[in-house]
Design a protein around this motif. Sequence first.
Motif, PDB file in Angstrom:
ATOM      1  N   ALA A 217       0.625  -1.228  -0.084  1.00  0.00           N
ATOM      2  CA  ALA A 217      -0.204  -0.009   0.070  1.00  0.00           C
ATOM      3  C   ALA A 217       0.762   1.258   0.020  1.00  0.00           C
ATOM      4  N   GLU A 218       1.959   1.108   0.972  1.00  0.00           N
ATOM      5  CA  GLU A 218       2.958   2.327   0.768  1.00  0.00           C
ATOM      6  C   GLU A 218       3.569   2.541  -0.696  1.00  0.00           C
ATOM      7  N   ASN A 219       3.937   1.273  -1.238  1.00  0.00           N
ATOM      8  CA  ASN A 219       4.417   1.513  -2.826  1.00  0.00           C
ATOM      9  C   ASN A 219       3.268   1.936  -3.607  1.00  0.00           C
ATOM     10  N   LEU A 220       2.035   1.502  -3.692  1.00  0.00           N
ATOM     11  CA  LEU A 220       0.971   2.020  -4.269  1.00  0.00           C
ATOM     12  C   LEU A 220       0.847   3.502  -4.145  1.00  0.00           C
ATOM     13  N   GLU A 221       1.012   4.168  -2.971  1.00  0.00           N
ATOM     14  CA  GLU A 221       1.051   5.704  -2.875  1.00  0.00           C
ATOM     15  C   GLU A 221       2.068   6.155  -3.333  1.00  0.00           C
ATOM     16  N   SER A 222       3.243   5.705  -3.218  1.00  0.00           N
ATOM     17  CA  SER A 222       4.365   6.157  -3.981  1.00  0.00           C
ATOM     18  C   SER A 222       4.472   6.244  -5.240  1.00  0.00           C
ATOM     19  N   TYR A 223       3.841   5.304  -6.159  1.00  0.00           N
ATOM     20  CA  TYR A 223       3.665   5.315  -7.506  1.00  0.00           C
ATOM     21  C   TYR A 223       2.601   6.120  -8.041  1.00  0.00           C
ATOM     22  N   SER A 224       1.610   6.341  -6.843  1.00  0.00           N
ATOM     23  CA  SER A 224       0.579   7.199  -7.501  1.00  0.00           C
ATOM     24  C   SER A 224       1.039   8.858  -7.361  1.00  0.00           C
ATOM     25  N   TYR A 225       1.949   9.150  -6.407  1.00  0.00           N
ATOM     26  CA  TYR A 225       2.583  10.389  -6.420  1.00  0.00           C
ATOM     27  C   TYR A 225       3.364  10.518  -7.882  1.00  0.00           C
ATOM     28  N   GLU A 226       3.968   9.370  -8.313  1.00  0.00           N
ATOM     29  CA  GLU A 226       4.799   9.417  -9.379  1.00  0.00           C
ATOM     30  C   GLU A 226       3.780   9.708 -10.652  1.00  0.00           C
ATOM     31  N   LEU A 227       2.619   9.156 -10.852  1.00  0.00           N
ATOM     32  CA  LEU A 227       1.935   9.075 -11.790  1.00  0.00           C
ATOM     33  C   LEU A 227       1.212  10.687 -12.065  1.00  0.00           C
ATOM     34  N   ARG A 228       0.981  11.400 -10.753  1.00  0.00           N
ATOM     35  CA  ARG A 228       0.539  12.760 -10.622  1.00  0.00           C
ATOM     36  C   ARG A 228       1.884  13.642 -11.161  1.00  0.00           C
ATOM     37  N   LYS A 229       3.017  13.298 -11.505  1.00  0.00           N
ATOM     38  CA  LYS A 229       4.220  14.000 -11.853  1.00  0.00           C
ATOM     39  C   LYS A 229       4.254  13.828 -13.143  1.00  0.00           C
ATOM     40  N   LYS A 230       3.587  12.905 -14.030  1.00  0.00           N
ATOM     41  CA  LYS A 230       3.993  12.626 -15.498  1.00  0.00           C
ATOM     42  C   LYS A 230       3.383  13.855 -16.109  1.00  0.00           C
ATOM     43  N   PRO A 231       4.092  13.992 -17.197  1.00  0.00           N
ATOM     44  CA  PRO A 231       3.786  15.360 -18.337  1.00  0.00           C
ATOM     45  C   PRO A 231       2.445  14.969 -18.848  1.00  0.00           C
ATOM     46  N   MET A 232       1.908  16.163 -19.319  1.00  0.00           N
ATOM     47  CA  MET A 232       0.461  16.211 -20.099  1.00  0.00           C
ATOM     48  C   MET A 232       0.746  15.203 -21.226  1.00  0.00           C
ATOM     49  N   ASP A 233       1.666  15.005 -22.045  1.00  0.00           N
ATOM     50  CA  ASP A 233       1.646  14.030 -23.190  1.00  0.00           C
ATOM     51  C   ASP A 233       1.424  12.563 -22.577  1.00  0.00           C
ATOM     52  N   PHE A 234       1.934  12.262 -21.674  1.00  0.00           N
ATOM     53  CA  PHE A 234       1.631  10.871 -20.855  1.00  0.00           C
ATOM     54  C   PHE A 234       0.262  10.622 -20.741  1.00  0.00           C
ATOM     55  N   VAL A 235      -0.235  11.478 -20.302  1.00  0.00           N
ATOM     56  CA  VAL A 235      -1.712  11.424 -19.830  1.00  0.00           C
ATOM     57  C   VAL A 235      -2.727  11.275 -20.924  1.00  0.00           C
ATOM     58  N   LEU A 236      -2.199  12.267 -21.996  1.00  0.00           N
ATOM     59  CA  LEU A 236      -3.050  12.262 -23.277  1.00  0.00           C
ATOM     60  C   LEU A 236      -2.784  11.341 -24.229  1.00  0.00           C
ATOM     61  N   LYS A 237      -1.623  10.673 -23.964  1.00  0.00           N
ATOM     62  CA  LYS A 237      -1.452   9.362 -24.826  1.00  0.00           C
ATOM     63  C   LYS A 237      -2.285   8.195 -24.413  1.00  0.00           C
TER      64      LYS A 237
END
Length: 360
Positions: A217-237
């Motif tokens: 669960a701690e890993n999940l939280e840390s990866y979620s924070y990583e996903l938040r930092k992704k650039p917009m083109d990552f989300v759009l793709k």
Amino acid sequence: MEKPDENIVRSGPLISYKYLAVSIALSVATMSLVIWYTYTPDTLHYLVPKRLPGIFIAIAVTFLKVWFFAAKIRVLADEAISFMAAVRISLSWDFASAVTPSTIGGAPVATYTMTREGIPLGKSSAIMLYSVMLDQFWYAIAVPIILITGIFYEVVPDEIGLVGNATMFLIYTGLLLYGALLSYGLLVNPKAINRVIKAIFRLPLLRRYSESINAEAENLESYSYELRKKPMDFVLKAFFYTTMNWLCKVALPVIVVLSLLPGPEVLLVLRSLAMNLAFLIIPTPGGSGGVEGLFVLFLGPLIDRAAFIGLSVFVWRVITYYFSLGIGIMAMLWYVNRSVSNKLEKINMKEEEKEEIGQA
């Protein structure tokens, strides 16, 4: 590369044979009933040969659907896995979705297969949740489309009645609320998801897994924070691939119907869109029984010859449902064979070590 914890990843059979049997039985029974009540001896006489190649287009769209799903998974995994690995994950995910209740879906199997491809459990859980969230974004676009076009077209058939309309309203509302909550948990407050998971695994029946799950669960939280930092083109793709995957799902029943006889193309697409959203709440394994009924309810009135309703349902389910079962089983067997092979290698290594010790 981090190896998955076997005790967390798998604590029992991945797929229930009971669900598989029930799913197939419900599908066959419902299709049989529809064909029985709609078929007439001269049905095939009215087939137009020049339309039949549309069936091959539907098959091609099915492969495209798998391709877009795999592409989305690979993007979310930061391309840390090969495209073939992403294809295996997508096929396994589709297979699990086809044989488990819609409320469960194929997410647990998807998480397992991702760990088998070398993705840590915490990250695979984050990818799964992020994928589900992207689906919710798609619903957030699809629902307004249905509501707005419903002013000009009869998107939701009158045949569903007051109860049906109320149910569709609840589906739309539920999808939007769930999407908002999931987006909040992943994009705004990942710690909330961590707390919910830990609270669940404090329950008596799940407490024995709490120590290992808390770490993940701690890993999940840390990866979620990583996903938040992704650039917009990552989300759009990723969202582009999600959208294309869903457009393939919406297009398939329309292509099948138009492969057999002419129909109102625009209304068929809109009805298919509304129908696919309604599929999400069917509680039976893979939605079997219910999806065939919804096909008849939504698209049946748009098919001029009643005898073609049963034929359309049959062709559509063979291309989508039974196709998913067939190649999904092949993908799952790949993981089973790989697991057996790994175990045999470990046994051989232990035997070789014993022989070396004996010789020493």
